[in-house]
Motif scaffolding. Structure first.
Motif, PDB file in Angstrom:
ATOM      1  N   ALA A  11     -42.412 -19.589  35.251  1.00 33.98           N
ATOM      2  CA  ALA A  11     -41.043 -19.059  35.289  1.00 33.98           C
ATOM      3  C   ALA A  11     -40.992 -17.552  35.129  1.00 33.98           C
ATOM      4  CB  ALA A  11     -40.202 -19.721  34.206  1.00 33.98           C
ATOM      5  N   GLN A  12     -42.048 -16.949  34.535  1.00 38.07           N
ATOM      6  CA  GLN A  12     -42.104 -15.489  34.391  1.00 38.07           C
ATOM      7  C   GLN A  12     -40.827 -14.916  33.758  1.00 38.07           C
ATOM      8  OE1 GLN A  12     -44.975 -13.176  35.906  1.00 38.07           O
ATOM      9  NE2 GLN A  12     -45.649 -15.078  34.909  1.00 38.07           N
ATOM     10  N   GLY A  13     -40.311 -15.649  32.766  1.00 40.19           N
ATOM     11  CA  GLY A  13     -39.082 -15.193  32.127  1.00 40.19           C
ATOM     12  C   GLY A  13     -37.854 -15.314  33.012  1.00 40.19           C
ATOM     13  N   LEU A  14     -37.973 -16.108  34.094  1.00 39.07           N
ATOM     14  CA  LEU A  14     -36.892 -16.263  35.086  1.00 39.07           C
ATOM     15  C   LEU A  14     -36.457 -14.909  35.640  1.00 39.07           C
ATOM     16  CD1 LEU A  14     -34.869 -19.150  33.421  1.00 39.07           C
ATOM     17  CD2 LEU A  14     -36.410 -19.303  35.387  1.00 39.07           C
ATOM     18  N   THR A  15     -37.467 -14.087  35.937  1.00 37.98           N
ATOM     19  CA  THR A  15     -37.251 -12.793  36.569  1.00 37.98           C
ATOM     20  C   THR A  15     -38.060 -12.732  37.861  1.00 37.98           C
ATOM     21  OG1 THR A  15     -39.100 -11.761  35.377  1.00 37.98           O
ATOM     22  CG2 THR A  15     -36.917 -11.678  34.325  1.00 37.98           C
ATOM     23  N   GLY A  16     -37.857 -11.671  38.641  1.00 41.12           N
ATOM     24  CA  GLY A  16     -38.652 -11.465  39.844  1.00 41.12           C
ATOM     25  C   GLY A  16     -38.474 -12.526  40.908  1.00 41.12           C
ATOM     26  N   GLY A  17     -37.337 -13.187  40.909  1.00 44.71           N
ATOM     27  CA  GLY A  17     -37.078 -14.214  41.922  1.00 44.71           C
ATOM     28  C   GLY A  17     -37.423 -15.618  41.492  1.00 44.71           C
ATOM     29  N   ALA A  18     -38.019 -15.804  40.310  1.00 42.12           N
ATOM     30  CA  ALA A  18     -38.348 -17.151  39.833  1.00 42.12           C
ATOM     31  C   ALA A  18     -37.079 -17.897  39.445  1.00 42.12           C
ATOM     32  CB  ALA A  18     -39.291 -17.072  38.639  1.00 42.12           C
ATOM     33  N   ARG A  19     -37.043 -19.190  39.784  1.00 38.78           N
ATOM     34  CA  ARG A  19     -35.891 -20.034  39.468  1.00 38.78           C
ATOM     35  C   ARG A  19     -36.392 -21.392  38.990  1.00 38.78           C
ATOM     36  NH1 ARG A  19     -31.975 -20.094  44.586  1.00 38.78           N
ATOM     37  NH2 ARG A  19     -30.538 -21.016  43.060  1.00 38.78           N
ATOM     38  N   ALA A  20     -35.570 -22.060  38.171  1.00 33.97           N
ATOM     39  CA  ALA A  20     -35.949 -23.353  37.610  1.00 33.97           C
ATOM     40  C   ALA A  20     -34.784 -24.318  37.694  1.00 33.97           C
ATOM     41  CB  ALA A  20     -36.394 -23.185  36.161  1.00 33.97           C
ATOM     42  N   TRP A  21     -35.115 -25.605  37.914  1.00 33.38           N
ATOM     43  CA  TRP A  21     -34.104 -26.649  38.013  1.00 33.38           C
ATOM     44  C   TRP A  21     -34.573 -27.891  37.261  1.00 33.38           C
ATOM     45  CZ3 TRP A  21     -35.989 -23.796  42.054  1.00 33.38           C
ATOM     46  CH2 TRP A  21     -35.077 -22.979  42.751  1.00 33.38           C
ATOM     47  N   THR A  22     -33.608 -28.688  36.853  1.00 32.72           N
ATOM     48  CA  THR A  22     -33.922 -29.947  36.192  1.00 32.72           C
ATOM     49  C   THR A  22     -33.014 -31.041  36.713  1.00 32.72           C
ATOM     50  OG1 THR A  22     -34.174 -31.026  34.035  1.00 32.72           O
ATOM     51  CG2 THR A  22     -32.339 -29.493  34.264  1.00 32.72           C
ATOM     52  N   SER A  23     -33.525 -32.259  36.663  1.00 37.38           N
ATOM     53  CA  SER A  23     -32.749 -33.446  36.999  1.00 37.38           C
ATOM     54  C   SER A  23     -33.305 -34.587  36.162  1.00 37.38           C
ATOM     55  CB  SER A  23     -32.855 -33.775  38.488  1.00 37.38           C
ATOM     56  OG  SER A  23     -32.131 -34.957  38.795  1.00 37.38           O
ATOM     57  N   GLY A  24     -32.493 -35.080  35.228  1.00 41.00           N
ATOM     58  CA  GLY A  24     -33.022 -36.063  34.290  1.00 41.00           C
ATOM     59  C   GLY A  24     -34.133 -35.443  33.469  1.00 41.00           C
ATOM     60  N   ARG A  25     -35.316 -36.082  33.507  1.00 40.24           N
ATOM     61  CA  ARG A  25     -36.472 -35.559  32.760  1.00 40.24           C
ATOM     62  C   ARG A  25     -37.395 -34.717  33.638  1.00 40.24           C
ATOM     63  NH1 ARG A  25     -38.597 -41.177  30.926  1.00 40.24           N
ATOM     64  NH2 ARG A  25     -37.607 -41.650  32.942  1.00 40.24           N
ATOM     65  N   ALA A  26     -37.057 -34.553  34.912  1.00 39.76           N
ATOM     66  CA  ALA A  26     -37.897 -33.792  35.839  1.00 39.76           C
ATOM     67  C   ALA A  26     -37.503 -32.316  35.830  1.00 39.76           C
ATOM     68  CB  ALA A  26     -37.770 -34.353  37.244  1.00 39.76           C
ATOM     69  N   VAL A  27     -38.511 -31.450  35.977  1.00 37.76           N
ATOM     70  CA  VAL A  27     -38.293 -30.011  36.023  1.00 37.76           C
ATOM     71  C   VAL A  27     -39.170 -29.427  37.130  1.00 37.76           C
ATOM     72  CG1 VAL A  27     -38.357 -27.826  34.749  1.00 37.76           C
ATOM     73  CG2 VAL A  27     -37.866 -29.953  33.531  1.00 37.76           C
ATOM     74  N   ALA A  28     -38.622 -28.463  37.866  1.00 41.02           N
ATOM     75  CA  ALA A  28     -39.390 -27.739  38.888  1.00 41.02           C
ATOM     76  C   ALA A  28     -39.088 -26.257  38.746  1.00 41.02           C
ATOM     77  CB  ALA A  28     -39.031 -28.230  40.284  1.00 41.02           C
ATOM     78  N   VAL A  29     -40.133 -25.454  38.776  1.00 45.28           N
ATOM     79  CA  VAL A  29     -40.002 -23.999  38.662  1.00 45.28           C
ATOM     80  C   VAL A  29     -40.622 -23.374  39.901  1.00 45.28           C
ATOM     81  CG1 VAL A  29     -40.614 -21.942  37.355  1.00 45.28           C
ATOM     82  CG2 VAL A  29     -40.143 -24.084  36.149  1.00 45.28           C
ATOM     83  N   ALA A  30     -39.822 -22.662  40.677  1.00 40.82           N
ATOM     84  CA  ALA A  30     -40.313 -21.992  41.888  1.00 40.82           C
ATOM     85  C   ALA A  30     -40.465 -20.509  41.609  1.00 40.82           C
ATOM     86  CB  ALA A  30     -39.343 -22.210  43.047  1.00 40.82           C
ATOM     87  N   SER A  31     -41.649 -19.981  41.914  1.00 40.93           N
ATOM     88  CA  SER A  31     -41.923 -18.571  41.628  1.00 40.93           C
ATOM     89  C   SER A  31     -42.641 -17.944  42.811  1.00 40.93           C
ATOM     90  CB  SER A  31     -42.785 -18.454  40.370  1.00 40.93           C
ATOM     91  OG  SER A  31     -42.823 -17.131  39.889  1.00 40.93           O
ATOM     92  N   PRO A  32     -42.065 -16.883  43.406  1.00 40.31           N
ATOM     93  CA  PRO A  32     -42.698 -16.260  44.578  1.00 40.31           C
ATOM     94  C   PRO A  32     -43.840 -15.332  44.190  1.00 40.31           C
ATOM     95  CG  PRO A  32     -40.673 -15.099  44.031  1.00 40.31           C
ATOM     96  CD  PRO A  32     -40.767 -16.262  43.076  1.00 40.31           C
ATOM     97  N   ALA A  33     -44.872 -15.320  45.014  1.00 38.42           N
ATOM     98  CA  ALA A  33     -45.996 -14.394  44.865  1.00 38.42           C
ATOM     99  C   ALA A  33     -46.568 -14.408  43.456  1.00 38.42           C
ATOM    100  CB  ALA A  33     -45.571 -12.980  45.253  1.00 38.42           C
ATOM    101  N   LEU A  34     -46.694 -15.596  42.889  1.00 37.64           N
ATOM    102  CA  LEU A  34     -47.229 -15.746  41.537  1.00 37.64           C
ATOM    103  C   LEU A  34     -48.724 -15.979  41.612  1.00 37.64           C
ATOM    104  CD1 LEU A  34     -46.726 -16.055  38.478  1.00 37.64           C
ATOM    105  CD2 LEU A  34     -46.354 -18.502  38.902  1.00 37.64           C
ATOM    106  N   SER A  35     -49.493 -15.036  41.066  1.00 38.45           N
ATOM    107  CA  SER A  35     -50.951 -15.119  41.143  1.00 38.45           C
ATOM    108  C   SER A  35     -51.387 -15.373  42.585  1.00 38.45           C
ATOM    109  CB  SER A  35     -51.489 -16.221  40.224  1.00 38.45           C
ATOM    110  OG  SER A  35     -52.897 -16.210  40.192  1.00 38.45           O
ATOM    111  N   GLY A  36     -50.785 -14.596  43.482  1.00 39.03           N
ATOM    112  CA  GLY A  36     -51.216 -14.598  44.874  1.00 39.03           C
ATOM    113  C   GLY A  36     -50.586 -15.634  45.772  1.00 39.03           C
ATOM    114  N   ARG A  37     -49.729 -16.525  45.235  1.00 35.94           N
ATOM    115  CA  ARG A  37     -49.142 -17.572  46.073  1.00 35.94           C
ATOM    116  C   ARG A  37     -47.704 -17.840  45.665  1.00 35.94           C
ATOM    117  NH1 ARG A  37     -52.939 -19.876  49.165  1.00 35.94           N
ATOM    118  NH2 ARG A  37     -55.108 -19.933  48.447  1.00 35.94           N
ATOM    119  N   ASP A  38     -46.919 -18.397  46.602  1.00 33.09           N
ATOM    120  CA  ASP A  38     -45.615 -18.952  46.269  1.00 33.09           C
ATOM    121  C   ASP A  38     -45.862 -20.342  45.677  1.00 33.09           C
ATOM    122  OD1 ASP A  38     -44.462 -16.706  47.430  1.00 33.09           O
ATOM    123  OD2 ASP A  38     -44.156 -17.700  49.365  1.00 33.09           O
ATOM    124  N   ARG A  39     -45.375 -20.573  44.455  1.00 38.22           N
ATOM    125  CA  ARG A  39     -45.732 -21.804  43.747  1.00 38.22           C
ATOM    126  C   ARG A  39     -44.506 -22.518  43.204  1.00 38.22           C
ATOM    127  NH1 ARG A  39     -51.404 -21.353  42.449  1.00 38.22           N
ATOM    128  NH2 ARG A  39     -52.174 -19.217  42.641  1.00 38.22           N
TER     129      ARG A  39
END
Length: 267
Positions: free
Chosen positions: A24-52
């Motif tokens: 999540a990188q502190g939810l800065t630099g374009g990183a975003r996070a979402w949840t649904s029930g008990r599931a969580v997904a964090v999308a972060s661009p160009a993180l350690s060389g890749r979009d993850r």
């Protein structure tokens, strides 16, 4: 699907999972996070060389969440998370292809013996033949880039690319730069060790990489409660070194999104 916009919300939703908190990188630099029930997904661009996309949660709840997130962020993003979770996701999602496993290793600043960084003013030589690490000055980065290019060209951390906060290095008795370790892509509560390399002739087997890692880890743990790194599953010597430095091992895996013709992206 609910978007998490505050890091504390993310830490609560993930039980302070270091992988997702780091992603999540502190939810800065374009990183975003979402949840649904008990599931969580964090999308972060160009993180350690890749979009993850870092993922966590029961597969039944994670599958629809991941579909929504992938539709938002695009096909370049690679889901990653605990190895068994990724294996099940790939088995149940035709649009994902497994890319392989790797290690996530971490340690905390407390509860373990302190790291002996053994820093000298110049960073050269050492006492009794013991290697001594130092923080690289800007004028040393071209030499560091050459060492990376020759002996670790696949490294995402690089002196001439963004993402690295500082480089630790070791020089031998001749003044030659022989080993490196980077303090890179730091999140507020998780720092990352990356770009670890040693010269196979002049540094390997002499403790030079260990000295660089001790200094970099000491710097990370001086400002963050946790330090972590990613390591290839096949790299037993590196895993052994990191264990000796107090890091515990956790097996992760990554997947690629398939294109419309069935080929995997982002290999």
């Amino acid at each position: 699907m609910f978007e998490l916009t505050v890091e504390e919300e993310l830490r609560t939703a993930t039980d302070d999972d270091s992988v997702l908190v780091w992603a999540a990188q502190g939810l800065t630099g374009g990183a975003r996070a979402w949840t649904s029930g008990r599931a969580v997904a964090v999308a972060s661009p160009a993180l350690s060389g890749r979009d993850r996309i870092a993922v966590r949660g029961p597969v039944a709840e994670l599958l629809p969440l991941l579909d929504e997130v992938m539709s938002l962020v695009g096909p370049s993003y690679r889901p990653f998370g605990d190895a068994e979770l990724l294996a099940e996701l790939c088995d149940r999602h035709d649009g994902l292809e497994a890319l392989g496993r790797f290690g996530w290793m971490q340690r905390t600043a407390t509860g373990l013996p302190p790291l002996d960084t053994d820093v000298s003013g110049s960073g050269s030589g050492g006492t009794g033949g013991r290697p001594v690490a130092h923080w690289l000055a800007p004028g040393e980065l071209d030499e560091a880039a050459d060492l990376i290019d020759r002996h670790f060209p696949a490294s995402h951390a690089h002196p001439h690319r963004p993402g690295v906060r500082a480089w630790a290095g070791v020089r031998d008795e001749t003044g030659r730069l022989t080993a490196l370790a980077a303090d890179a892509w730091p999140a507020p509560t998780v720092g990352l060790l990356a770009g670890v390399v040693s010269d196979p002739v002049h540094g390997r087997g002499r403790g030079h990489a260990a000295a660089a890692c001790r200094l970099a880890l000491g710097g990370i743990l001086g400002r963050s409660p946790r330090a972590a790194l990613m390591v290839d599953a096949w790299n037993g010597p590196a895993i052994g070194l990191y264990r000796r430095l107090g890091l515990d091992h956790r097996q992760l895996a990554a997947a690629a999104q398939r294109t419309a013709d069935g080929a995997a992206r982002s290999r």
